[in-house]
Scaffold this motif. Structure first.
Motif, PDB file in Angstrom:
ATOM      1  N   ALA A  24      23.263  59.969  21.850  1.00  0.00           N
ATOM      2  CA  ALA A  24      22.889  58.636  20.902  1.00  0.00           C
ATOM      3  C   ALA A  24      24.007  57.562  21.833  1.00  0.00           C
ATOM      4  CB  ALA A  24      24.034  58.895  19.717  1.00  0.00           C
ATOM      5  N   TRP A  25      25.021  57.957  22.578  1.00  0.00           N
ATOM      6  CA  TRP A  25      25.824  56.838  23.338  1.00  0.00           C
ATOM      7  C   TRP A  25      24.863  56.918  24.651  1.00  0.00           C
ATOM      8  CZ3 TRP A  25      29.065  53.627  21.957  1.00  0.00           C
ATOM      9  CH2 TRP A  25      30.214  53.771  20.899  1.00  0.00           C
ATOM     10  N   LEU A  26      24.398  57.715  25.134  1.00  0.00           N
ATOM     11  CA  LEU A  26      23.369  57.433  26.272  1.00  0.00           C
ATOM     12  C   LEU A  26      22.216  56.559  25.845  1.00  0.00           C
ATOM     13  CD1 LEU A  26      22.730  58.290  29.208  1.00  0.00           C
ATOM     14  CD2 LEU A  26      21.359  60.226  28.138  1.00  0.00           C
ATOM     15  N   ALA A  27      21.695  56.637  24.937  1.00  0.00           N
ATOM     16  CA  ALA A  27      20.534  55.927  24.374  1.00  0.00           C
ATOM     17  C   ALA A  27      21.093  54.529  24.141  1.00  0.00           C
ATOM     18  CB  ALA A  27      20.103  56.542  23.088  1.00  0.00           C
ATOM     19  N   LEU A  28      22.293  54.532  23.540  1.00  0.00           N
ATOM     20  CA  LEU A  28      22.796  52.820  23.395  1.00  0.00           C
ATOM     21  C   LEU A  28      23.166  52.364  24.616  1.00  0.00           C
ATOM     22  CD1 LEU A  28      23.614  50.546  21.249  1.00  0.00           C
ATOM     23  CD2 LEU A  28      25.853  51.957  21.289  1.00  0.00           C
ATOM     24  N   THR A  29      23.680  52.886  25.603  1.00  0.00           N
ATOM     25  CA  THR A  29      23.845  52.524  26.904  1.00  0.00           C
ATOM     26  C   THR A  29      22.783  52.032  27.523  1.00  0.00           C
ATOM     27  OG1 THR A  29      25.910  53.874  26.846  1.00  0.00           O
ATOM     28  CG2 THR A  29      25.104  52.833  29.143  1.00  0.00           C
ATOM     29  N   ALA A  30      21.805  52.990  27.613  1.00  0.00           N
ATOM     30  CA  ALA A  30      20.392  52.647  28.348  1.00  0.00           C
ATOM     31  C   ALA A  30      19.883  51.268  27.837  1.00  0.00           C
ATOM     32  CB  ALA A  30      19.586  53.694  28.254  1.00  0.00           C
ATOM     33  N   LEU A  31      19.754  51.228  26.265  1.00  0.00           N
ATOM     34  CA  LEU A  31      19.043  49.992  25.514  1.00  0.00           C
ATOM     35  C   LEU A  31      19.908  48.754  26.012  1.00  0.00           C
ATOM     36  CD1 LEU A  31      17.092  49.071  23.687  1.00  0.00           C
ATOM     37  CD2 LEU A  31      18.665  49.363  21.927  1.00  0.00           C
ATOM     38  N   LEU A  32      21.207  48.731  26.065  1.00  0.00           N
ATOM     39  CA  LEU A  32      22.073  47.644  26.409  1.00  0.00           C
ATOM     40  C   LEU A  32      21.860  47.186  27.904  1.00  0.00           C
ATOM     41  CD1 LEU A  32      25.502  48.284  24.409  1.00  0.00           C
ATOM     42  CD2 LEU A  32      23.577  46.754  24.053  1.00  0.00           C
ATOM     43  N   LEU A  33      21.735  48.129  28.826  1.00  0.00           N
ATOM     44  CA  LEU A  33      21.440  48.009  30.144  1.00  0.00           C
ATOM     45  C   LEU A  33      19.926  47.131  30.312  1.00  0.00           C
ATOM     46  CD1 LEU A  33      22.905  51.115  31.745  1.00  0.00           C
ATOM     47  CD2 LEU A  33      23.747  48.567  32.140  1.00  0.00           C
ATOM     48  N   ILE A  34      18.818  48.021  29.652  1.00  0.00           N
ATOM     49  CA  ILE A  34      17.593  47.299  29.641  1.00  0.00           C
ATOM     50  C   ILE A  34      17.520  45.878  29.015  1.00  0.00           C
ATOM     51  CG2 ILE A  34      15.356  47.562  28.599  1.00  0.00           C
ATOM     52  CD1 ILE A  34      15.626  50.703  29.081  1.00  0.00           C
ATOM     53  N   LEU A  35      18.346  45.617  28.196  1.00  0.00           N
ATOM     54  CA  LEU A  35      18.272  44.201  27.291  1.00  0.00           C
ATOM     55  C   LEU A  35      18.963  43.255  27.892  1.00  0.00           C
ATOM     56  CD1 LEU A  35      18.316  45.357  23.637  1.00  0.00           C
ATOM     57  CD2 LEU A  35      16.189  44.675  24.867  1.00  0.00           C
ATOM     58  N   LEU A  36      20.157  43.709  28.828  1.00  0.00           N
ATOM     59  CA  LEU A  36      21.003  42.603  29.321  1.00  0.00           C
ATOM     60  C   LEU A  36      21.158  42.666  30.727  1.00  0.00           C
ATOM     61  CD1 LEU A  36      24.151  43.279  26.817  1.00  0.00           C
ATOM     62  CD2 LEU A  36      22.393  41.542  26.746  1.00  0.00           C
ATOM     63  N   ALA A  37      21.105  43.728  31.193  1.00  0.00           N
ATOM     64  CA  ALA A  37      21.476  44.011  32.864  1.00  0.00           C
ATOM     65  C   ALA A  37      20.126  43.808  33.490  1.00  0.00           C
ATOM     66  CB  ALA A  37      21.952  45.311  33.155  1.00  0.00           C
ATOM     67  N   ALA A  38      18.970  44.308  33.043  1.00  0.00           N
ATOM     68  CA  ALA A  38      17.730  44.088  33.680  1.00  0.00           C
ATOM     69  C   ALA A  38      17.223  42.652  33.730  1.00  0.00           C
ATOM     70  CB  ALA A  38      16.883  45.067  33.114  1.00  0.00           C
ATOM     71  N   PRO A  39      17.439  41.772  32.428  1.00  0.00           N
ATOM     72  CA  PRO A  39      16.670  40.375  32.750  1.00  0.00           C
ATOM     73  C   PRO A  39      17.902  39.634  33.744  1.00  0.00           C
ATOM     74  CG  PRO A  39      16.817  41.268  30.408  1.00  0.00           C
ATOM     75  CD  PRO A  39      17.422  42.365  31.333  1.00  0.00           C
ATOM     76  N   LEU A  40      19.216  40.207  33.570  1.00  0.00           N
ATOM     77  CA  LEU A  40      20.200  39.408  34.582  1.00  0.00           C
ATOM     78  C   LEU A  40      19.743  39.699  36.020  1.00  0.00           C
ATOM     79  CD1 LEU A  40      22.630  37.767  34.891  1.00  0.00           C
ATOM     80  CD2 LEU A  40      24.054  39.806  34.766  1.00  0.00           C
ATOM     81  N   ILE A  41      19.494  40.933  36.334  1.00  0.00           N
ATOM     82  CA  ILE A  41      19.022  41.053  37.600  1.00  0.00           C
ATOM     83  C   ILE A  41      17.867  40.447  38.089  1.00  0.00           C
ATOM     84  CG2 ILE A  41      18.363  42.960  39.345  1.00  0.00           C
ATOM     85  CD1 ILE A  41      20.157  44.793  37.724  1.00  0.00           C
ATOM     86  N   GLY A  42      16.858  40.403  37.083  1.00  0.00           N
ATOM     87  CA  GLY A  42      15.607  39.572  37.606  1.00  0.00           C
ATOM     88  C   GLY A  42      15.842  38.006  37.544  1.00  0.00           C
TER      89      GLY A  42
END
Length: 201
Positions: A24-42
């Motif tokens: 569950a923690w892995l899924a939450l971390t991945a979701l936050l990275l996709i929603l926050l880190a990925a757009p920031l890198i973009g």
């Protein structure tokens, strides 16, 4: 991503395993990275690309010049060229011999593609050259540069999200593999007498 809901459901559940919470923690971390880190890198990649491409636009505008050329004679059409009769106005180009004067005053002569549907001797057309009058490609325009920068930023976002999701799946695959290995060891310890009455199992 259903495991995110597990963070709440598994908090006080006596059947909760450590791996359930970890997933569950892995899924939450991945979701936050996709929603926050990925757009920031973009945004960062797109911004860097925009700066570099706009500088390229400025450099090309300084180095390339639009000059007027005069048709000397029309040349035979290459099989690879579009037919002037069926081509759109933007594609209507003919191969000609032409004369032009470079920005530095040098007289030039050569074979070029003229933006004329049916050129005749003495017709005028424009073409791009460098500072010495040599044929050059049309300079990159601001809108095209911005489009390329947006595509670069979008691509970086998608690529980052793909890496995050791929990493999540790889970690999850290893966690499930370890869980199955533990189950196999537990079954081995139970032995062939599992479930028989009077065996103490």
């Amino acid at each position: 991503m259903r495991a995110i809901g597990g963070l709440w459901r598994w908090r006080h559940n006596p059947l909760r395993r450590a791996t359930d919470l970890a997933e569950a923690w892995l899924a939450l971390t991945a979701l936050l990275l996709i929603l926050l880190a990925a757009p920031l890198i973009g945004v960062l990649v797109g911004g860097a690309a925009q700066g570099a491409l706009q500088q390229s636009v400025r450099d090309q505008r300084e180095a390339r010049h639009l000059v007027t050329a005069t048709v000397v004679k029309k040349l035979a059409r290459s099989p690879l060229e579009p037919d002037p009769e069926s081509a759109s106005p933007r594609e209507a180009r003919s191969r000609v011999e032409a004369d032009w004067t470079g920005p530095d005053g040098t007289e030039q002569h050569g074979t070029v593609m003229a933006s004329l549907k049916s050129p005749h001797r003495g017709d005028h057309f424009t073409l791009w050259t460098d500072a010495h009058g040599r044929i050059a490609a049309r300079p990159l325009d601001t809108a095209t540069a911005t489009t390329h920068a947006v595509l670069a930023g979008f691509g970086a976002t998608v690529l980052t999200a793909g890496f995050v999701e791929g990493g999540r799946r790889l970690i999850l695959w290893r966690m499930v593999g370890r869980r199955h290995a533990r189950w196999d060891r537990a079954w081995d310890r139970a032995g062939p007498d599992w479930g028989r009455t009077g065996t103490g199992s």
